[in-house]
Design an enzyme around this catalytic site. Structure first.
Site, short mmCIF file in Angstrom:
data_model
loop_
_atom_site.label_atom_id
_atom_site.label_comp_id
_atom_site.label_asym_id
_atom_site.label_seq_id
_atom_site.Cartn_x
_atom_site.Cartn_y
_atom_site.Cartn_z
N GLN A 44 -5.86 -14.36 -46.79
CA GLN A 44 -5.16 -15.49 -46.18
C GLN A 44 -6.18 -16.50 -45.66
OE1 GLN A 44 -4.30 -12.12 -45.34
NE2 GLN A 44 -2.87 -12.42 -47.03
N TYR A 74 9.53 -1.74 -51.98
CA TYR A 74 9.89 -0.88 -50.83
C TYR A 74 10.27 0.53 -51.27
CZ TYR A 74 9.52 -4.69 -47.51
OH TYR A 74 9.03 -5.70 -46.71
N GLU A 85 12.37 -11.53 -45.98
CA GLU A 85 11.49 -12.01 -47.05
C GLU A 85 12.29 -12.79 -48.09
OE1 GLU A 85 9.25 -8.38 -47.97
OE2 GLU A 85 8.67 -8.35 -45.86
N PHE A 120 -7.12 -13.61 -37.32
CA PHE A 120 -7.55 -13.66 -38.72
C PHE A 120 -7.78 -12.24 -39.22
CE2 PHE A 120 -9.60 -18.18 -38.99
CZ PHE A 120 -8.35 -18.73 -38.78
N GLY A 121 -6.77 -11.41 -39.17
CA GLY A 121 -6.94 -10.04 -39.61
C GLY A 121 -5.60 -9.36 -39.62
N GLY A 179 -15.44 -20.10 -33.29
CA GLY A 179 -15.88 -19.87 -34.67
C GLY A 179 -14.96 -20.52 -35.68
N PRO A 213 -6.94 -23.60 -38.17
CA PRO A 213 -5.54 -24.01 -38.00
C PRO A 213 -5.38 -25.06 -36.92
CG PRO A 213 -5.90 -21.80 -37.09
CD PRO A 213 -7.15 -22.19 -37.81
C1 LIG Z 1 -3.50 -15.60 -40.98
C2 LIG Z 1 -4.95 -15.60 -41.37
C3 LIG Z 1 -5.63 -16.80 -41.47
C4 LIG Z 1 -6.98 -16.80 -41.81
N1 LIG Z 1 -7.64 -18.00 -41.89
C5 LIG Z 1 -8.95 -18.01 -42.21
C6 LIG Z 1 -9.66 -19.25 -42.29
O1 LIG Z 1 -9.11 -20.33 -42.07
N2 LIG Z 1 -10.98 -19.21 -42.63
C7 LIG Z 1 -11.63 -18.03 -42.86
O2 LIG Z 1 -12.83 -18.05 -43.16
N3 LIG Z 1 -10.98 -16.84 -42.78
C8 LIG Z 1 -9.66 -16.82 -42.48
N4 LIG Z 1 -9.00 -15.62 -42.43
C9 LIG Z 1 -9.74 -14.37 -42.76
C10 LIG Z 1 -9.71 -14.16 -44.28
O3 LIG Z 1 -8.38 -13.86 -44.69
C11 LIG Z 1 -10.58 -12.98 -44.71
O4 LIG Z 1 -10.26 -11.87 -43.95
C12 LIG Z 1 -12.06 -13.29 -44.57
O5 LIG Z 1 -12.42 -14.41 -45.37
C13 LIG Z 1 -12.89 -12.08 -45.00
O6 LIG Z 1 -12.52 -11.77 -46.32
P1 LIG Z 1 -13.59 -11.15 -47.30
O7 LIG Z 1 -12.86 -10.72 -48.52
O8 LIG Z 1 -14.75 -12.04 -47.45
O9 LIG Z 1 -14.08 -9.89 -46.47
P2 LIG Z 1 -13.54 -8.41 -46.65
O10 LIG Z 1 -14.05 -7.83 -47.91
O11 LIG Z 1 -12.08 -8.43 -46.39
O12 LIG Z 1 -14.29 -7.72 -45.45
C14 LIG Z 1 -13.90 -8.00 -44.10
C15 LIG Z 1 -14.93 -7.41 -43.17
O13 LIG Z 1 -15.01 -6.00 -43.39
C16 LIG Z 1 -16.35 -5.64 -43.66
N5 LIG Z 1 -16.38 -4.60 -44.72
C17 LIG Z 1 -16.07 -4.77 -46.02
N6 LIG Z 1 -16.24 -3.62 -46.69
C18 LIG Z 1 -16.67 -2.71 -45.80
C19 LIG Z 1 -17.04 -1.35 -45.86
N7 LIG Z 1 -17.03 -0.70 -47.02
N8 LIG Z 1 -17.43 -0.74 -44.73
C20 LIG Z 1 -17.47 -1.41 -43.59
N9 LIG Z 1 -17.13 -2.70 -43.45
C21 LIG Z 1 -16.75 -3.35 -44.53
C22 LIG Z 1 -17.03 -6.88 -44.17
O14 LIG Z 1 -18.41 -6.85 -43.91
C23 LIG Z 1 -16.35 -7.97 -43.40
O15 LIG Z 1 -16.95 -8.18 -42.15
C24 LIG Z 1 -7.65 -15.59 -42.08
C25 LIG Z 1 -6.94 -14.38 -42.01
C26 LIG Z 1 -5.62 -14.38 -41.67
C27 LIG Z 1 -4.88 -13.08 -41.59
C1 HEM Z 2 9.15 -0.88 -43.93
C2 HEM Z 2 8.10 -1.00 -44.72
C3 HEM Z 2 6.81 -1.71 -44.33
C4 HEM Z 2 6.23 -1.84 -43.10
C5 HEM Z 2 6.69 -1.30 -41.76
C6 HEM Z 2 5.02 -2.62 -43.30
C7 HEM Z 2 4.14 -2.97 -42.29
C8 HEM Z 2 3.04 -3.78 -42.47
C9 HEM Z 2 2.16 -4.21 -41.41
C10 HEM Z 2 2.29 -3.81 -39.95
C11 HEM Z 2 1.22 -5.01 -41.96
C12 HEM Z 2 0.07 -5.72 -41.23
C13 HEM Z 2 0.53 -7.12 -40.88
C14 HEM Z 2 -0.55 -7.89 -40.13
O1 HEM Z 2 -0.84 -7.54 -38.99
O2 HEM Z 2 -1.07 -8.83 -40.69
C15 HEM Z 2 1.48 -5.09 -43.36
C16 HEM Z 2 0.72 -5.79 -44.26
C17 HEM Z 2 0.82 -5.63 -45.60
N1 HEM Z 2 1.82 -4.98 -46.29
FE1 HEM Z 2 3.38 -4.01 -45.48
N2 HEM Z 2 4.90 -2.94 -44.62
C18 HEM Z 2 5.97 -2.38 -45.29
C19 HEM Z 2 6.22 -2.49 -46.64
C20 HEM Z 2 5.35 -2.99 -47.56
C21 HEM Z 2 5.55 -2.97 -48.99
C22 HEM Z 2 6.80 -2.46 -49.68
C23 HEM Z 2 4.43 -3.50 -49.56
C24 HEM Z 2 4.13 -3.67 -51.02
C25 HEM Z 2 3.78 -2.68 -51.79
C26 HEM Z 2 3.54 -3.88 -48.48
C27 HEM Z 2 2.32 -4.51 -48.64
C28 HEM Z 2 1.55 -5.03 -47.62
C29 HEM Z 2 0.31 -5.74 -47.82
C30 HEM Z 2 -0.36 -6.01 -49.16
C31 HEM Z 2 -0.15 -6.12 -46.56
C32 HEM Z 2 -1.44 -6.87 -46.22
C33 HEM Z 2 -2.54 -5.84 -46.19
C34 HEM Z 2 -3.85 -6.32 -45.64
O3 HEM Z 2 -4.03 -7.52 -45.43
O4 HEM Z 2 -4.70 -5.48 -45.42
N3 HEM Z 2 4.12 -3.55 -47.30
N4 HEM Z 2 2.61 -4.34 -43.66
#
Ligand SMILES: Cc1cc2nc3c(=O)[nH]c(=O)nc-3n(C[C@H](O)[C@H](O)[C@H](O)COP(=O)(O)OP(=O)(O)OC[C@H]3O[C@@H](n4cnc5c(N)ncnc54)[C@H](O)[C@@H]3O)c2cc1C
Ligand code: HEM
Length: 419
Positions: free
Chosen positions: A208, A100, A142, A412-413, A286, A291
């Site tokens: 995730q 942080y 956390e 999932f995002g 899909g 879950p």
């Molecule tokens: C709580 C949670 C639960 C999840 N559970 C599941 C699950 O059970 N099963 C599952 O399959 N997934 C699940 N997901 C989604 C999973 O975490 C990933 O996001 C997913 O597998 C895509 O990851 P990736 O690394 O393959 O794609 P990423 O590399 O993260 O890309 C994501 C998307 O962005 C696009 N992209 C990437 N690079 C670029 C670029 N340069 N320009 C434009 N577009 C781009 C890709 O084409 C793709 O469509 C979950 C996500 C969350 C948050």
């Molecule tokens: C007050 C401080 C912070 C705020 C308000 C904040 C807020 C957020 C929010 C809104 C998300 C997206 C959550 C979701 O929708 O899934 C997120 C994800 C995340 N945060 Fe933070 N965050 C903070 C601090 C931090 C710190 C200190 C770190 C570590 C360096 C961190 C690392 C991440 C990472 C790695 C993700 C997931 C990114 C992704 O999946 O693309 N965050 N945070």
């Protein structure tokens, strides 16, 4: 959440006054913030999702969070569910209290860079105090999450012990801990983060994945959709298939090791739904089936015979639908479990009423009110699928009189369900 002893009334007023600034410049501030922070700390590229940086989702999610925070700075209770979602995501990525400091430094610097002289010393200090107030709330939550993890407070090595194709694009991975110690139970609906190398990036990435089976002491199962990138709105996406899902499908096999987090997540079968016989409707599209399959399997393993349960799923075609055979068999064995399958783009030879129940996307108006258990005010609705799918289903349920507190959704995002 506690009120904010760290901030003066003047500072709270200043933060509220900057809400319009965040509306206008929030996204630029967070984009500059990530650019500068990742340039100065390249090791954080492993922690942050590189694709969410490129497609701008993570800067948008952070800007949205800062806007929500500034708007509710005098009513922090309104932020509890958002904080819970973020802290669970952070915990699954092993974000530490020290991190942080880095985020706070680059966030305030980015505000200065974007806002220039408009960031007066008073506003700068007010945002410094506000940042640490929020950071301390999150660090506290956390810490609690890590304390409940019974010593599992960093990435743990797991071996892939089975890899099973569930549909044309979804494959399950059965993951067993290398140390062979029993796994903690999770709440059905929760996810794990996995971390593994991405050769094209030359650093690891984490993602995730919802746990897709009931809790078992010796393995976790995740079911991963291969993201080809073809459905993305971004023009360049076709040449950018998802990193981790493709690495998992193509190059991670039985015997390989990946890093896994403790289960986390704020979307899970409520204790009341687990323990009592409340009717439940599970609605997914899909890969959102994962879950909800965990919830279904858990409920069935508790042999709650009399519980009314309706499993509704939408897929493009039968070949793309995971777990259909399994879910249909459970429904045959347990008469209280109903199923409805929607198919939006049936393959040649797939027939409505034979291979699936209804053509088209999931549409609750095709179901009778009694099949959604609308007459029972204790019915809970769990939804998982693309963002717009979930908002549509949520609106349809609300129009039928279902209260918001009975509708639970998982995106999932990053950035939460769109509203
Ligand atoms: C709580 C949670 C639960 C999840 N559970 C599941 C699950 O059970 N099963 C599952 O399959 N997934 C699940 N997901 C989604 C999973 O975490 C990933 O996001 C997913 O597998 C895509 O990851 P990736 O690394 O393959 O794609 P990423 O590399 O993260 O890309 C994501 C998307 O962005 C696009 N992209 C990437 N690079 C670029 C670029 N340069 N320009 C434009 N577009 C781009 C890709 O084409 C793709 O469509 C979950 C996500 C969350 C948050
Ligand atoms: C007050 C401080 C912070 C705020 C308000 C904040 C807020 C957020 C929010 C809104 C998300 C997206 C959550 C979701 O929708 O899934 C997120 C994800 C995340 N945060 Fe933070 N965050 C903070 C601090 C931090 C710190 C200190 C770190 C570590 C360096 C961190 C690392 C991440 C990472 C790695 C993700 C997931 C990114 C992704 O999946 O693309 N965050 N945070």
């Amino acid at each position: 959440m506690a009120s904010n002893p760290g901030m003066t009334p003047d500072q709270i007023a200043l933060i509220k006054a900057t809400v319009p600034v965040l509306v206008q410049h929030g996204n630029t501030i967070t984009t500059v913030f990530y650019r500068n922070m990742l340039a100065a700390h390249p090791e954080l590229n492993t922690v942050f999702n590189t694709s969410d940086q490129v497609n701008g989702r993570q800067p948008r999610a952070l800007a949205g969070a800062l806007y929500a925070y500034a708007s509710h700075i005098d009513d922090l209770g309104a932020l509890s569910s958002a904080v819970e979602l973020i802290c669970n995501k952070h915990a699954s990525l092993y974000i530490k209290a020290d991190d942080y400091n880095i985020v706070g430094k680059y966030l305030l610097e980015a505000m200065g860079e974007v806002l220039g002289a408009a960031l007066t010393p008073e506003i700068h200090d007010a945002w410094g105090a506000a940042y640490w107030q929020l950071a301390n709330i999150m660090i506290g939550r956390e810490k609690q999450l890590y304390e409940h993890a019974e010593g599992w407070t960093d990435w743990r090595d797991f071996k892939i012990v089975n890899k099973v194709k569930e549909s044309e694009e979804i494959t399950s991975f059965y993951l067993a801990p290398v140390d062979e110690k029993p796994l903690p139970a999770f709440k059905p609906g929760q996810y794990i983060s996995i971390q593994t190398e991405v050769p094209t990036l030359k650093y690891p990435q984490a993602r995730q994945y919802s746990l897709s089976d009931e809790p078992k002491p010796d393995y976790y199962r995740i079911s991963v959709k291969r993201e080809l990138g073809l459905n993305s709105a971004a023009a360049s996406a076709a040449t950018n298939p998802g990193y981790i899902s493709n690495v998992l499908h193509d190059t991670r096999n039985i015997g390989d090791t990946i890093k896994v987090s403790h289960p986390y997540g704020d979307f899970f079968l409520s204790p009341a739904d687990s323990e009592t016989g409340n009717p439940i409707v599970l609605i997914s599209a899909g890969v959102g089936v994962t879950p909800l399959t965990s919830m279904l399997n858990t409920l069935v393993s508790k042999s709650l015979e009399s519980r009314k349960l309706h499993f509704i799923h939408g897929a493009r075609s039968e070949g793309l639908r995971a777990f259909k055979k399994h879910i249909s068999e459970l429904s045959k064995q347990h008469p209280s479990i109903q199923t409805t399958f929607f198919t939006s783009h049936p393959s040649e030879g797939e027939k409505e009423g034979v291979d699936y129940d209804h053509a088209g996307r999931v549409d609750l108006s095709k179901l009778k009110d009694q099949d959604l258990f609308l007459d029972d005010a204790k019915t809970d609705y769990y939804i998982c699928g693309p963002g717009m799918f979930m908002t549509d289903i949520e609106s349809a349920l609300k129009a039928k009189g279902v209260g918001a507190d009975r509708i639970k959704m998982e995106l999932f995002g990053t950035g939460g369900v769109p509203h």
